[in-house]
Design a protein around this motif. Structure first.
Motif, PDB file in Angstrom:
ATOM      1  N   VAL A 133       0.976  -1.323   0.083  1.00 18.59           N
ATOM      2  CA  VAL A 133       0.153   0.055  -0.112  1.00 18.59           C
ATOM      3  C   VAL A 133       0.806   1.206   0.062  1.00 18.59           C
ATOM      4  N   ALA A 134       1.829   1.595   1.071  1.00 17.78           N
ATOM      5  CA  ALA A 134       2.602   2.736   0.983  1.00 17.78           C
ATOM      6  C   ALA A 134       3.678   2.385   1.968  1.00 17.78           C
ATOM      7  N   THR A 135       4.759   3.136   1.801  1.00 19.94           N
ATOM      8  CA  THR A 135       5.989   3.094   2.680  1.00 19.94           C
ATOM      9  C   THR A 135       6.698   4.402   2.909  1.00 19.94           C
ATOM     10  N   ILE A 136       7.387   4.463   4.040  1.00 24.91           N
ATOM     11  CA  ILE A 136       8.013   5.658   4.396  1.00 24.91           C
ATOM     12  C   ILE A 136       9.394   5.314   4.924  1.00 24.91           C
ATOM     13  N   ASN A 137      10.392   5.904   4.371  1.00 23.19           N
ATOM     14  CA  ASN A 137      11.844   5.859   4.942  1.00 23.19           C
ATOM     15  C   ASN A 137      11.733   6.590   6.291  1.00 23.19           C
ATOM     16  N   LEU A 159       8.779   8.833   0.365  1.00 19.16           N
ATOM     17  CA  LEU A 159       7.435   8.031   0.458  1.00 19.16           C
ATOM     18  C   LEU A 159       7.554   7.183  -0.919  1.00 19.16           C
ATOM     19  N   ASP A 160       6.618   6.210  -0.885  1.00 20.87           N
ATOM     20  CA  ASP A 160       6.067   5.590  -2.147  1.00 20.87           C
ATOM     21  C   ASP A 160       4.786   4.965  -1.690  1.00 20.87           C
ATOM     22  N   TYR A 161       3.941   4.799  -2.865  1.00 24.66           N
ATOM     23  CA  TYR A 161       2.663   4.363  -2.774  1.00 24.66           C
ATOM     24  C   TYR A 161       2.256   3.545  -3.826  1.00 24.66           C
ATOM     25  N   ALA A 162       1.317   2.576  -3.728  1.00 20.34           N
ATOM     26  CA  ALA A 162       0.743   1.819  -4.772  1.00 20.34           C
ATOM     27  C   ALA A 162      -0.210   2.667  -5.590  1.00 20.34           C
ATOM     28  N   ASP A 163      -0.172   2.209  -6.979  1.00 20.29           N
ATOM     29  CA  ASP A 163      -0.977   3.122  -7.799  1.00 20.29           C
ATOM     30  C   ASP A 163      -2.698   3.338  -7.444  1.00 20.29           C
ATOM     31  N   VAL A 199      -3.874   3.482  -4.636  1.00 12.19           N
ATOM     32  CA  VAL A 199      -4.071   4.582  -3.345  1.00 12.19           C
ATOM     33  C   VAL A 199      -3.340   5.689  -3.629  1.00 12.19           C
ATOM     34  N   LYS A 200      -2.699   6.021  -4.655  1.00 13.98           N
ATOM     35  CA  LYS A 200      -2.052   7.330  -4.782  1.00 13.98           C
ATOM     36  C   LYS A 200      -2.991   8.204  -4.990  1.00 13.98           C
ATOM     37  N   ASP A 201      -2.789   9.391  -4.349  1.00 11.16           N
ATOM     38  CA  ASP A 201      -3.642  10.629  -4.322  1.00 11.16           C
ATOM     39  C   ASP A 201      -5.027  10.640  -3.517  1.00 11.16           C
ATOM     40  N   ARG A 202      -4.932   9.239  -2.757  1.00 15.97           N
ATOM     41  CA  ARG A 202      -6.146   9.102  -1.845  1.00 15.97           C
ATOM     42  C   ARG A 202      -5.529   8.880  -0.404  1.00 15.97           C
ATOM     43  N   PHE A 203      -4.374   7.905  -0.263  1.00 11.92           N
ATOM     44  CA  PHE A 203      -3.833   7.766   0.898  1.00 11.92           C
ATOM     45  C   PHE A 203      -2.419   8.586   1.170  1.00 11.92           C
ATOM     46  N   THR A 204      -2.442   8.685   2.608  1.00  9.39           N
ATOM     47  CA  THR A 204      -0.941   9.391   2.897  1.00  9.39           C
ATOM     48  C   THR A 204      -0.456   8.769   3.885  1.00  9.39           C
TER      49      THR A 204
END
Length: 125
Positions: A48-52, A58-62, A64-69
């Motif tokens: 879904v998402a990751t943060i260093n 940051l990186d997101y799955a396509d 959820v991009k623009d909807r999840f933070t």
């Protein structure tokens, strides 16, 4: 040993928002990256998402991009997943994960060393 505890899941309607939290604890908690994954019945666990943790990259799955933070609070050893404009296809058990060592592919589940117990998110149409 590292413990990860997720919270914030629930039942919502399409278009609603939820914020998931993942509190990390342990003797000495340091991680390279934190991630959120999800799994629904009959499907494999998906990124879904990751943060260093140090750089904040940051990186997101396509999907959820623009909807999840994804975000983090270093002082609280907590990572969050703000989910907006939820859709029925977002229904899944959401898992928090921690990668302790260097993880060059943080969108891959095998990079993560510790996992939480999961929290259910159900989105009705």
């Amino acid at each position: 040993q590292v413990q990860l505890v997720e919270s914030g899941g629930g039942l919502v309607q399409a278009g609603d928002s939820l914020r998931l939290s993942c509190a990390a604890s342990g003797r000495t908690f340091r991680s390279y990256a934190m991630g959120w994954f999800r799994q629904s019945p009959a499907k494999e666990r998906e990124f879904v998402a990751t943060i260093n943790w140090s750089s904040g990259n940051l990186d997101y799955a396509d999907s959820v991009k623009d909807r999840f933070t994804i975000s983090r609070d270093n002082a609280k050893n907590t990572v969050y997943l703000q989910m907006n404009s939820l859709k029925p296809e977002d229904t899944a058990v959401y898992y928090c994960a921690a990668a302790i060592g260097y993880a060059p592919h943080p969108h891959r589940a095998y990079e993560y060393d510790y996992w939480g117990q999961g929290t259910q998110v159900t989105v009705s149409s």
